[in-house]
Design a protein around this motif. Structure first.
Motif, PDB file in Angstrom:
ATOM      1  N   GLY A   1       0.830  -1.210   0.000  1.00  0.00           N
ATOM      2  CA  GLY A   1       0.000   0.000   0.000  1.00  0.00           C
ATOM      3  C   GLY A   1       0.860   1.254   0.000  1.00  0.00           C
ATOM      4  O   GLY A   1       2.044   1.223  -0.340  1.00  0.00           O
TER       5      GLY A   1
ATOM      6  N   ASN B   1       1.482  -5.718  -6.547  1.00  0.00           N
ATOM      7  CA  ASN B   1       1.021  -4.504  -7.245  1.00  0.00           C
ATOM      8  C   ASN B   1       1.604  -3.239  -6.606  1.00  0.00           C
ATOM      9  O   ASN B   1       1.770  -2.223  -7.273  1.00  0.00           O
ATOM     10  CB  ASN B   1      -0.507  -4.471  -7.443  1.00  0.00           C
ATOM     11  CG  ASN B   1      -1.317  -4.315  -6.189  1.00  0.00           C
ATOM     12  OD1 ASN B   1      -0.965  -3.528  -5.300  1.00  0.00           O
ATOM     13  ND2 ASN B   1      -2.432  -5.037  -6.088  1.00  0.00           N
TER      14      ASN B   1
ATOM     15  N   ASN C   1     -12.657   9.945  -2.183  1.00  0.00           N
ATOM     16  CA  ASN C   1     -11.668   8.880  -1.955  1.00  0.00           C
ATOM     17  C   ASN C   1     -12.200   7.992  -0.825  1.00  0.00           C
ATOM     18  O   ASN C   1     -11.519   7.712   0.129  1.00  0.00           O
ATOM     19  CB  ASN C   1     -10.318   9.543  -1.592  1.00  0.00           C
ATOM     20  CG  ASN C   1      -9.172   8.576  -1.338  1.00  0.00           C
ATOM     21  OD1 ASN C   1      -8.230   8.907  -0.624  1.00  0.00           O
ATOM     22  ND2 ASN C   1      -9.216   7.398  -1.907  1.00  0.00           N
TER      23      ASN C   1
ATOM     24  N   LEU D   1     -11.734  -2.117 -10.411  1.00  0.00           N
ATOM     25  CA  LEU D   1     -11.601  -1.270  -9.221  1.00  0.00           C
ATOM     26  C   LEU D   1     -12.693  -0.213  -9.142  1.00  0.00           C
ATOM     27  O   LEU D   1     -12.841   0.451  -8.132  1.00  0.00           O
ATOM     28  CB  LEU D   1     -10.217  -0.635  -9.184  1.00  0.00           C
ATOM     29  CG  LEU D   1      -9.183  -1.725  -8.930  1.00  0.00           C
ATOM     30  CD1 LEU D   1      -7.817  -1.306  -9.395  1.00  0.00           C
ATOM     31  CD2 LEU D   1      -9.164  -2.111  -7.468  1.00  0.00           C
TER      32      LEU D   1
HETATM   33  P1  GTP Z   1      -3.895   5.598   1.203  1.00  0.00           P
HETATM   34  O1  GTP Z   1      -4.001   4.653   2.372  1.00  0.00           O
HETATM   35  O2  GTP Z   1      -5.195   6.278   0.876  1.00  0.00           O
HETATM   36  O3  GTP Z   1      -2.792   6.565   1.294  1.00  0.00           O
HETATM   37  O4  GTP Z   1      -3.542   4.712  -0.076  1.00  0.00           O
HETATM   38  P2  GTP Z   1      -3.090   3.191  -0.321  1.00  0.00           P
HETATM   39  O5  GTP Z   1      -2.168   3.203  -1.491  1.00  0.00           O
HETATM   40  O6  GTP Z   1      -2.616   2.521   0.911  1.00  0.00           O
HETATM   41  O7  GTP Z   1      -4.360   2.546  -0.903  1.00  0.00           O
HETATM   42  P3  GTP Z   1      -5.467   1.665  -0.276  1.00  0.00           P
HETATM   43  O8  GTP Z   1      -5.469   1.788   1.207  1.00  0.00           O
HETATM   44  O9  GTP Z   1      -6.675   2.009  -1.083  1.00  0.00           O
HETATM   45  O10 GTP Z   1      -5.052   0.181  -0.709  1.00  0.00           O
HETATM   46  C1  GTP Z   1      -3.978  -0.533  -0.135  1.00  0.00           C
HETATM   47  C2  GTP Z   1      -3.416  -1.542  -1.129  1.00  0.00           C
HETATM   48  O11 GTP Z   1      -4.294  -2.654  -1.319  1.00  0.00           O
HETATM   49  C3  GTP Z   1      -3.217  -0.998  -2.511  1.00  0.00           C
HETATM   50  O12 GTP Z   1      -2.047  -0.267  -2.637  1.00  0.00           O
HETATM   51  C4  GTP Z   1      -3.183  -2.246  -3.351  1.00  0.00           C
HETATM   52  O13 GTP Z   1      -1.878  -2.776  -3.326  1.00  0.00           O
HETATM   53  C5  GTP Z   1      -4.092  -3.217  -2.621  1.00  0.00           C
HETATM   54  N1  GTP Z   1      -5.359  -3.503  -3.325  1.00  0.00           N
HETATM   55  C6  GTP Z   1      -5.603  -4.552  -4.152  1.00  0.00           C
HETATM   56  N2  GTP Z   1      -6.849  -4.589  -4.596  1.00  0.00           N
HETATM   57  C7  GTP Z   1      -7.451  -3.533  -4.068  1.00  0.00           C
HETATM   58  C8  GTP Z   1      -8.786  -3.039  -4.166  1.00  0.00           C
HETATM   59  O14 GTP Z   1      -9.665  -3.565  -4.825  1.00  0.00           O
HETATM   60  N3  GTP Z   1      -9.039  -1.927  -3.485  1.00  0.00           N
HETATM   61  C9  GTP Z   1      -8.105  -1.313  -2.733  1.00  0.00           C
HETATM   62  N4  GTP Z   1      -8.421  -0.202  -2.097  1.00  0.00           N
HETATM   63  N5  GTP Z   1      -6.852  -1.763  -2.610  1.00  0.00           N
HETATM   64  C10 GTP Z   1      -6.518  -2.867  -3.273  1.00  0.00           C
END
Ligand code: GTP
Ligand code: MG
Length: 339
Positions: free
Chosen positions: A65, A144, A175, A302
């Motif tokens: 993430g 990813n 968001n 997504l």
């Molecule tokens: P912030 O917490 O908002 O700063 O962003 P983040 O990049 O951590 O994104 P988020 O919390 O939305 O998602 C965390 C990780 O989960 C992503 O970076 C992806 O690697 C993984 N992921 C895989 N599939 C999904 C999906 O369907 N939705 C989301 N949200 N994340 C996914």
């Protein structure tokens, strides 16, 4: 409707767009986590590794993430994936066991969410003040995360654009997946897709190139070119500035993307048709009103969280942002006005 007809759609940047470069870059710099925060995150990971390995010596911890993909803001929570082989043990049992261990070692707000879509343990470390979510065997997310981080190293404009877009999306409350708008992960893919579409292109399509990185995760083949240090000149034929790109990003999602027919696909570096993916009708909860293909789990849209109400909210916000970038006297303020 009326709203659309009243708008004037501009096709190229206003003359004075570059006056916005300096304020956008200042904003970007202020959102980046300082180095000491990164050090604290590593510190916490080490603490967690020690605690986990006492009970599960073969387990490994990975950051994923935004704390690991280079698109994380200062003061965000961290996402951790625990990778281990599960033989006839239930994930829930492990999460509950972990919660016990963390609780008895002075970590705060420990909570096992065993029935969530992605089951996790949450905790807060009182030493560093960092909160964290730990999931089990979500290895695709680790892969990813690496893909996104690799894209970020090719051209610095991607990271700048993502920070500005995420800041806008958080300010405007678009968001929030639980309210039918998009995840940060989805916004990053939209930015990568957009930069792959610029002419000349600013980003290549790493999954369309020679394979230098390969992982088979839960029967999904993840293959792409990861020697990104060889690509650091890739976008240099395109001289667009960050202000021009922010303008064009909102213009693209407000007026250019074909929501009815197209799927954005970072995997192929172009758009695909909804028909080809059979994403033309609602199946279960997947409505496919804005389609963003996951780069590895290609059946995963997504945009599936978006419903017929939130799609309007999203598109109106893109249009609002496009208008502000074109006409407002102070876009760096107006764009981010709280919703
Ligand atoms: P912030 O917490 O908002 O700063 O962003 P983040 O990049 O951590 O994104 P988020 O919390 O939305 O998602 C965390 C990780 O989960 C992503 O970076 C992806 O690697 C993984 N992921 C895989 N599939 C999904 C999906 O369907 N939705 C989301 N949200 N994340 C996914
Ligand atoms: Mg996160």
């Amino acid at each position: 409707g009326q709203r659309m007809r009243n708008q004037k759609i501009h096709t190229t940047y206003p003359n004075d767009i570059n006056r916005l470069n300096a304020p956008f870059l200042t904003m970007f710099e202020s959102l980046i986590p300082p180095n000491e925060e990164k050090v604290k995150q590593k510190q916490l990971l080490t603490v967690l590794e020690k605690l986990v390995s006492k009970e599960y010596p073969e387990a490994r911890l990975f950051l994923y993430g935004s704390c690991a993909n280079s698109f994380g803001f200062s003061k965000s929570d961290i996402d951790v994936c625990l990778a281990m082989e599960l033989q006839n043990v239930d994930k829930s049992d492990i999460l509950l066991k972990l919660a016990d261990i963390f609780e008895s070692n002075n970590l705060q707000n420990v909570q096992a969410l065993t029935r969530a879509r992605v089951p996790i343990v949450k905790l807060m470390d009182p030493v560093t003040g960092i909160s964290c979510d730990i999931c089990i065997n979500n290895v695709l997310a680790v892969v990813n995360t690496k893909l996104l981080r690799d894209y970020a190293q090719i051209d610095e404009r991607l990271r700048q654009l993502v920070f500005i877009v995420k800041h806008w999306a958080k300010s405007r409350q678009v968001n929030e997946t639980y309210h039918g708008t998009l995840s940060s992960y989805a916004y990053v893919l939209m930015c990568i897709h957009f930069l792959q579409q610029r002419r000349p292109a600013i980003l290549p399509c790493l999954q369309g190139m020679e394979t230098t990185y390969f992982a088979n995760v839960d029967n999904v083949e993840c293959a792409y070119f990861d020697q990104v240090e060889k690509l650091h000149n890739y976008g240099s034929r395109n001289g667009e500035s960050i202000a021009q790109l922010v303008w064009a990003f909102f213009h693209y999602w407000a007026y250019c993307h074909d929501y009815a027919n197209d799927v954005i696909s970072v995997r192929t570096g172009r758009t695909l048709s909804k028909r080809a993916k059979d994403w033309t009708r609602r199946v279960g909860n997947d409505r496919h009103l804005i389609c963003i293909e996951d780069p590895f789990e290609v059946s995963h849209d997504l945009g599936r969280v978006v419903d017929k109400f939130s799609i309007r909210v999203l598109r109106e916000e893109f249009e609002r942002a496009a208008q502000i970038m074109h006409c407002d006297s102070n876009p760096c303020v107006t764009l981010f006005e709280p919703y």
